[in-house]
Enzyme design. Structure first.
Site, PDB file in Angstrom:
ATOM      1  NE  ARG A   1      -7.400 -11.409 -17.685  1.00 60.88           N
ATOM      2  CZ  ARG A   1      -8.124 -12.487 -17.162  1.00 60.88           C
ATOM      3  NH1 ARG A   1      -9.417 -12.303 -17.628  1.00 60.88           N
ATOM      4  NH2 ARG A   1      -7.520 -13.499 -16.926  1.00 60.88           N
TER       5      ARG A   1
ATOM      6  NE  ARG B   1     -10.028 -22.565 -15.706  1.00 60.13           N
ATOM      7  CZ  ARG B   1     -10.115 -21.552 -15.657  1.00 60.13           C
ATOM      8  NH1 ARG B   1      -9.177 -21.447 -14.126  1.00 60.13           N
ATOM      9  NH2 ARG B   1     -10.836 -20.147 -15.561  1.00 60.13           N
TER      10      ARG B   1
ATOM     11  CG  ASN C   1      -4.939 -24.510 -14.669  1.00 64.85           C
ATOM     12  OD1 ASN C   1      -5.396 -23.502 -15.413  1.00 64.85           O
ATOM     13  ND2 ASN C   1      -6.443 -23.946 -13.658  1.00 64.85           N
TER      14      ASN C   1
ATOM     15  CG  HIS D   1     -14.323 -16.496 -15.173  1.00 60.06           C
ATOM     16  ND1 HIS D   1     -14.746 -15.204 -14.940  1.00 60.06           N
ATOM     17  CD2 HIS D   1     -13.019 -16.867 -14.973  1.00 60.06           C
ATOM     18  CE1 HIS D   1     -13.311 -15.050 -14.399  1.00 60.06           C
ATOM     19  NE2 HIS D   1     -12.379 -15.523 -14.134  1.00 60.06           N
TER      20      HIS D   1
ATOM     21  CD  GLU E   1     -13.307 -21.659 -11.016  1.00 60.26           C
ATOM     22  OE1 GLU E   1     -13.115 -21.165 -12.511  1.00 60.26           O
ATOM     23  OE2 GLU E   1     -12.291 -20.726 -10.994  1.00 60.26           O
TER      24      GLU E   1
END
Length: 394
Positions: free
Chosen positions: A238, A88, A9, A177, A381
Site C-alpha cells: 500500500r 476480528r 479472522n 490496528h 492481537e
C-alpha cells in the site's frame, strides 16, 4: 479456572483461527484455512505441538467452518468447552465504538458499513454468519479494529471536505490496528511499572500493513490510517499517503478507472512498488548488493515514519515512550536505528547493542539516560481479542 475463546479472522479467501485460554493466556490450538473458493484448498490445524494438514476444496466460508468443526471434534480441543467466539471485524464506523455481542441487528449494521471497508467487512460478515451457523450455542462477539480510535478528537478525525457529504456518508478518519495499539500501549505501562493514564506514547505498528498512533494518558488522540487502511505510512503493498489529485491524474493520463487506481495503490505500491519486494530481509539483501531502488525504498519508508513521529510529538507536547511492534517493528534493527538516531536531538537516545540483540521478549532499546524511553514490544492481537470477548460475555 479455564475460559477458552475461539478467535476467527476471516479474509476473502482464508480463515485464521486460535483458541486461547484467557485465564492462563495459553494458545490451546491454532490454524489456517486457505484458498477458500478455489478448487484446491488446505487446512493446517496445530495442537499440542502437532500439525494436522488437510488438502481439499472449500467452496465458501460456511463449508470451511463446518469442516473445521469436524477437525476440532476429531483432534481437539472439544468445542463444548469454548465459552465464546470472537470475530476480528475491521470497520465499525461510528456505530460500533466498542466490542459487541453479535445478534441479527449487529449483522445488519455491519452490512450497512460495508461500503467503508469493501475488501474487509464482507468476508468478515460471511465468516460470522457461517460461524453462527456452525456454532449456534455459544455467544459470538465482534471486536473492531477501529474501536480504540473512537476517542479521536474532532479536529483529528474530520476531513476538510463538504460537511453535508461527509456526514451523509460517514467520511472521516477512523483508524485501524486498534487492537494492537491498545494491547501494546497497555503492555508498555505494565512493563515499566507506570500508570497507563499518566503516559504519553507513540506506538509504531510496522507490519505488511503499518500504522502509528499518538496516545495521551491512555486515550488515542491521533493515528495514521484514515477512512480506509490505505492512508498513512508506507506499507508492504500500500502506498500510504499520496496527493489526492493522483487519482484524477492516473485517470486522465493512464486511463485507469477508480477500481484500477484502487488496485494500484493497495496492491502494487508501497515497498513492492518501490523495490519489487515486501519482505525487509529481501530488501536489506538488495541494499547489500548495491540496489539503489531498494535503498531509496528504505529511505522513503523511514522518512514517512519520521514525519509522523515528529507531528505526533507536536500533538502530544510530551512523549514518554516510543514503541515498535509487529513484524518489521519487532524484528528489524536497521529500521529502528535509522528512525531513532534521526530523533536524537529530540531526546531519543538509542542503545545500539540493545537494539541489535535478537529477542522475542518486550525490551527497552534506549539508554538509561535517554529522556524518552524507546521499546520493542511484540504485539498479541489475539490475546487482546480474547480478553475483549471475555469481557463482553461477562
Amino acid at each position: 479456572m479455564s475460559t477458552p475463546i475461539l478467535l476467527l479472522n476471516c479474509g476473502s479467501s482464508s480463515i485464521k483461527y486460535q483458541v486461547i485460554d484467557v485465564d492462563t493466556e495459553a494458545v490451546v490450538a491454532s490454524g489456517i484455512i486457505q484458498r477458500i473458493g478455489e478448487e484446491s484448498g488446505s487446512l493446517d490445524h496445530k495442537l499440542d505441538g502437532e500439525t494436522v494438514h488437510v488438502d481439499r476444496g472449500f467452496p465458501n466460508h460456511s463449508r470451511a467452518l463446518n469442516y473445521l468443526v469436524r477437525v476440532f471434534s476429531a483432534h481437539g480441543p472439544e468445542l463444548d468447552t469454548i465459552r465464546a467466539v470472537g470475530h476480528r471485524t475491521v470497520h465499525g464506523g461510528e456505530r460500533f465504538r466498542s466490542t459487541v455481542v453479535i445478534d441479527d441487528e449487529v449483522l445488519e449494521g455491519l452490512r450497512e458499513l460495508s461500503p467503508l471497508a469493501p475488501l474487509h467487512n464482507p468476508p468478515g460478515i460471511a465468516g460470522i454468519e457461517a460461524a453462527r451457523e456452525a456454532l449456534p450455542d455459544v455467544p459470538h462477539v465482534a471486536i473492531f479494529d477501529t474501536a480504540f480510535f473512537a476517542t479521536l478528537p474532532r479536529e483529528a478525525y474530520t476531513y476538510a471536505i463538504d460537511t453535508e457529504t461527509a456526514r451523509a456518508h460517514g467520511i472521516r478518519k477512523y483508524g485501524f490496528h486498534g487492537t494492537s495499539h491498545s494491547y501494546v500501549s497497555k503492555k508498555v505501562a505494565e512493563i515499566l511499572g507506570r500508570d497507563y493514564a499518566e503516559l504519553n506514547q507513540i506506538v509504531c505498528h510496522l507490519g505488511n500493513g503499518a500504522s502509528i498512533s499518538a496516545i495521551r494518558g491512555g486515550v488515542a488522540v491521533d493515528t495514521s490510517m484514515g477512512l480506509t487502511p490505505l492512508a498513512g505510512l508506507v506499507m508492504g503493498t500500500r502506498s500510504g499517503d499520496v496527493d489526492p489529485g493522483l487519482h484524477a491524474f492516473l485517470g486522465r493520463e493512464l486511463g485507469l478507472d477508480l477500481a484500477g487506481v484502487d488496485n494500484l495503490l493497495n496492491k502494487k505500491s508501497g515497498m513492492l512498488g518501490l523495490s519489487g519486494v515486501t519482505d525487509f530481509r529481501d530488501l536489506l539483501e538488495l541494499i547489500h548488493d548495491g540496489d539503489e531502488a531498494a535503498e531509496l525504498a528504505l529511505d522513503v519508508y523511514c522518512h514517512r515514519l519520521l514525519s509522523y513521529i515528529g507531528s505526533y510529538l507536536a500533538v502530544l507536547g510530551r512523549v514518554d515512550v516510543l514503541t515498535f511492534t509487529a513484524g518489521v517493528g519487532e524484528n528489524n534493527p536497521v529500521v529502528r536505528a535509522k528512525v531513532v538516531n534521526r530523533l536524537a536531538a529530540l531526546g531519543f537516545v538509542l542503545d545500539e547493542q540493545a537494539n541489535q540483540a535478537r529477542s522475542k521478549d518486550p525490551r527497552v532499546i534506549s539508554t538509561p539516560d535517554s529522556p524518552v524511553t524507546v521499546m520493542v514490544v511484540p504485539t498479541n492481537e489475539e490475546l487482546a481479542m480474547a480478553r475483549e470477548a471475555k469481557a463482553a460475555i461477562s
